[in-house]
Motif scaffolding. Sequence first.
Motif, PDB file in Angstrom:
ATOM      1  N   UNK A 198      -7.899   5.571   2.875  1.00  0.00           N
ATOM      2  CA  UNK A 198      -8.886   6.290   3.684  1.00  0.00           C
ATOM      3  C   UNK A 198      -9.843   5.360   4.425  1.00  0.00           C
ATOM      4  N   UNK A 199      -9.719   4.048   4.221  1.00  0.00           N
ATOM      5  CA  UNK A 199     -10.675   3.109   4.795  1.00  0.00           C
ATOM      6  C   UNK A 199      -9.989   2.128   5.733  1.00  0.00           C
ATOM      7  N   UNK A 200     -10.389   2.110   6.982  1.00  0.00           N
ATOM      8  CA  UNK A 200      -9.831   1.146   7.921  1.00  0.00           C
ATOM      9  C   UNK A 200     -10.225  -0.278   7.542  1.00  0.00           C
ATOM     10  N   UNK A 201     -11.431  -0.455   7.023  1.00  0.00           N
ATOM     11  CA  UNK A 201     -11.876  -1.790   6.619  1.00  0.00           C
ATOM     12  C   UNK A 201     -11.003  -2.334   5.489  1.00  0.00           C
ATOM     13  N   UNK A 202     -10.672  -1.482   4.516  1.00  0.00           N
ATOM     14  CA  UNK A 202      -9.824  -1.911   3.407  1.00  0.00           C
ATOM     15  C   UNK A 202      -8.412  -2.224   3.904  1.00  0.00           C
ATOM     16  N   UNK A 203      -7.908  -1.400   4.799  1.00  0.00           N
ATOM     17  CA  UNK A 203      -6.583  -1.652   5.368  1.00  0.00           C
ATOM     18  C   UNK A 203      -6.562  -2.948   6.173  1.00  0.00           C
ATOM     19  N   UNK A 204      -7.662  -3.232   6.861  1.00  0.00           N
ATOM     20  CA  UNK A 204      -7.742  -4.454   7.658  1.00  0.00           C
ATOM     21  C   UNK A 204      -7.686  -5.690   6.750  1.00  0.00           C
ATOM     22  N   UNK A 205      -8.380  -5.630   5.618  1.00  0.00           N
ATOM     23  CA  UNK A 205      -8.356  -6.744   4.677  1.00  0.00           C
ATOM     24  C   UNK A 205      -6.942  -6.965   4.127  1.00  0.00           C
ATOM     25  N   UNK A 206      -6.256  -5.868   3.799  1.00  0.00           N
ATOM     26  CA  UNK A 206      -4.872  -5.987   3.328  1.00  0.00           C
ATOM     27  C   UNK A 206      -3.992  -6.602   4.417  1.00  0.00           C
ATOM     28  N   UNK A 207      -4.120  -6.085   5.641  1.00  0.00           N
ATOM     29  CA  UNK A 207      -3.281  -6.576   6.741  1.00  0.00           C
ATOM     30  C   UNK A 207      -3.524  -8.056   7.005  1.00  0.00           C
ATOM     31  N   UNK A 254      18.180 -12.921  15.043  1.00  0.00           N
ATOM     32  CA  UNK A 254      18.539 -11.943  14.020  1.00  0.00           C
ATOM     33  C   UNK A 254      17.364 -11.429  13.198  1.00  0.00           C
ATOM     34  N   UNK A 255      16.230 -12.147  13.214  1.00  0.00           N
ATOM     35  CA  UNK A 255      15.077 -11.706  12.438  1.00  0.00           C
ATOM     36  C   UNK A 255      14.532 -10.384  12.948  1.00  0.00           C
ATOM     37  N   UNK A 256      13.966  -9.608  12.039  1.00  0.00           N
ATOM     38  CA  UNK A 256      13.445  -8.284  12.376  1.00  0.00           C
ATOM     39  C   UNK A 256      11.916  -8.309  12.346  1.00  0.00           C
ATOM     40  N   UNK A 257      11.252  -8.306  13.503  1.00  0.00           N
ATOM     41  CA  UNK A 257       9.790  -8.246  13.494  1.00  0.00           C
ATOM     42  C   UNK A 257       9.313  -6.925  12.898  1.00  0.00           C
ATOM     43  N   UNK A 258       8.364  -7.020  11.992  1.00  0.00           N
ATOM     44  CA  UNK A 258       7.782  -5.824  11.377  1.00  0.00           C
ATOM     45  C   UNK A 258       6.292  -5.809  11.662  1.00  0.00           C
ATOM     46  N   UNK A 259       5.843  -4.730  12.266  1.00  0.00           N
ATOM     47  CA  UNK A 259       4.445  -4.615  12.677  1.00  0.00           C
ATOM     48  C   UNK A 259       3.624  -3.779  11.712  1.00  0.00           C
ATOM     49  N   UNK A 260       4.246  -3.316  10.639  1.00  0.00           N
ATOM     50  CA  UNK A 260       3.516  -2.523   9.663  1.00  0.00           C
ATOM     51  C   UNK A 260       4.260  -2.427   8.350  1.00  0.00           C
ATOM     52  N   UNK A 313      -0.101  -3.475  10.661  1.00  0.00           N
ATOM     53  CA  UNK A 313      -0.451  -4.889  10.577  1.00  0.00           C
ATOM     54  C   UNK A 313      -0.869  -5.452  11.926  1.00  0.00           C
ATOM     55  N   UNK A 314      -0.108  -5.108  12.967  1.00  0.00           N
ATOM     56  CA  UNK A 314      -0.361  -5.663  14.300  1.00  0.00           C
ATOM     57  C   UNK A 314      -1.717  -5.200  14.839  1.00  0.00           C
ATOM     58  N   UNK A 315      -1.992  -3.916  14.713  1.00  0.00           N
ATOM     59  CA  UNK A 315      -3.251  -3.391  15.241  1.00  0.00           C
ATOM     60  C   UNK A 315      -4.451  -3.900  14.462  1.00  0.00           C
ATOM     61  N   UNK A 316      -4.287  -4.065  13.159  1.00  0.00           N
ATOM     62  CA  UNK A 316      -5.418  -4.437  12.310  1.00  0.00           C
ATOM     63  C   UNK A 316      -5.667  -5.936  12.272  1.00  0.00           C
ATOM     64  N   UNK A 317      -4.617  -6.744  12.472  1.00  0.00           N
ATOM     65  CA  UNK A 317      -4.772  -8.193  12.333  1.00  0.00           C
ATOM     66  C   UNK A 317      -4.402  -8.978  13.581  1.00  0.00           C
ATOM     67  N   UNK A 318      -3.693  -8.325  14.515  1.00  0.00           N
ATOM     68  CA  UNK A 318      -3.228  -9.021  15.702  1.00  0.00           C
ATOM     69  C   UNK A 318      -1.969  -9.830  15.483  1.00  0.00           C
ATOM     70  N   UNK A 319      -1.363  -9.717  14.297  1.00  0.00           N
ATOM     71  CA  UNK A 319      -0.149 -10.465  13.980  1.00  0.00           C
ATOM     72  C   UNK A 319       0.838  -9.576  13.236  1.00  0.00           C
ATOM     73  N   UNK A 320       2.040 -10.075  13.054  1.00  0.00           N
ATOM     74  CA  UNK A 320       3.059  -9.330  12.336  1.00  0.00           C
ATOM     75  C   UNK A 320       3.872 -10.302  11.481  1.00  0.00           C
ATOM     76  N   UNK A 321       4.825  -9.767  10.716  1.00  0.00           N
ATOM     77  CA  UNK A 321       5.728 -10.588   9.909  1.00  0.00           C
ATOM     78  C   UNK A 321       7.148 -10.407  10.431  1.00  0.00           C
ATOM     79  N   UNK A 322       8.052 -11.254   9.957  1.00  0.00           N
ATOM     80  CA  UNK A 322       9.453 -11.177  10.356  1.00  0.00           C
ATOM     81  C   UNK A 322      10.313 -11.089   9.099  1.00  0.00           C
ATOM     82  N   UNK A 323      11.230 -10.139   9.070  1.00  0.00           N
ATOM     83  CA  UNK A 323      12.179 -10.013   7.965  1.00  0.00           C
ATOM     84  C   UNK A 323      13.387 -10.894   8.254  1.00  0.00           C
ATOM     85  N   UNK A 324      13.572 -11.901   7.415  1.00  0.00           N
ATOM     86  CA  UNK A 324      14.700 -12.832   7.547  1.00  0.00           C
ATOM     87  C   UNK A 324      14.872 -13.475   6.180  1.00  0.00           C
TER      88      UNK A 324
END
Length: 389
Positions: A372-381, A68-74, A88-99
Amino acid sequence: MRTPVVIIGAGPAGLLLGQLLSRAGIDNILLERRSPDHVLGRIRAGILEAVTVEALERAGVAARLRAEGLPHHGIELSYAGERHRIDLQALSGRHVVVYGQTEVTRDLMAARHADGTPTVYEAEGVSLHDCDGSAPMVRYRKDGVTHEIACDYIAGCDGYHGVSRASVPASATRLFERVYPFGWLGVLAETPPVADELIYASHARGFALCSMRSRTRSRYYVQVPSSENVDDWSDARFWDELRSRLDPHAAQTLVTGPSIEKSIAPLRSFVCEPMRFGRLFLAGDAAHIVPPTGAKGLNLAASDVLYLSEGLIAQCRHGNASLLDAYSERCLRRVWKAERFSWWMTSLLHRFPDADAFSARIQQTELEYLMSSEAACRALAENYVGLPH
């Protein structure tokens, strides 16, 4: 009575620890001052990191989560009327699950009940004794009768206001705290989510979050002053305020409905050091609180429990105390990184009543840079999906 481990608190942290110990053949008794219905009625987080999913799989309670969990990739950031997606998936190689945390708790309760492991709900007057000695003991009342449990270790998983941390002498701890001048007014509704992924909105009127618990149940939040009273917020007022803080497309497509639950959660950052006092180990909200902006509360609790279960298993089964001795240090390294990220996300997206013009412009620039920054987005992800355990 006697048992190797007494666990105080039947929230997800205490229940998860009990399940991990039981599967390793270590007896434990769990004490909870509230009823099962009250515990299940708590509406809390719903974003699970990979480390939390791993912990639930180890505990043997992940079947419904997987179904039932919902994988979220972003996630999406909304600012100045536009949305920017963080992949999230592209920048970190992982994702989260909504449950939802309620569902995690329900699954853990069912597993503990099926195993017949002792759980005492509505335990009154719980008190901890000789935590820093060689023979700790827990006393409580049930149905007017006083009971005592001798044990080797006590796990304090009973939250910020629980008896566990309060049982530690003030001179033995150092507390770090920041209280924010606002809270989150949250509404749970049987309505489809406004978007496939979470929307974090920064707006002149304040922060808003569009989240979900399933494909048919939504959870929404708006920032309100800490002095606000939930009774002053009708459903209509809430929906109007939420719409005003969303981008035009989200505002137009938002489906509203009667609220199932409505509450205001205060925001604070808090850490207690160390997380061990003799044979008492603090875990989850008993040791630390984070603002919910970074979705770290439940995940930090699961991380603590993994460390603590590993230490207790090594000690009880093999006489190896090294992991227990390192428990507080291991946890706190991860805790402070999550505290930093949650503080940063909170500072980035909320409106602070005492912010001057310089602070407001810095916040605006930080948002523009992030978008505007992929590096900043990567750190967040990297931080959002959870740092390696």
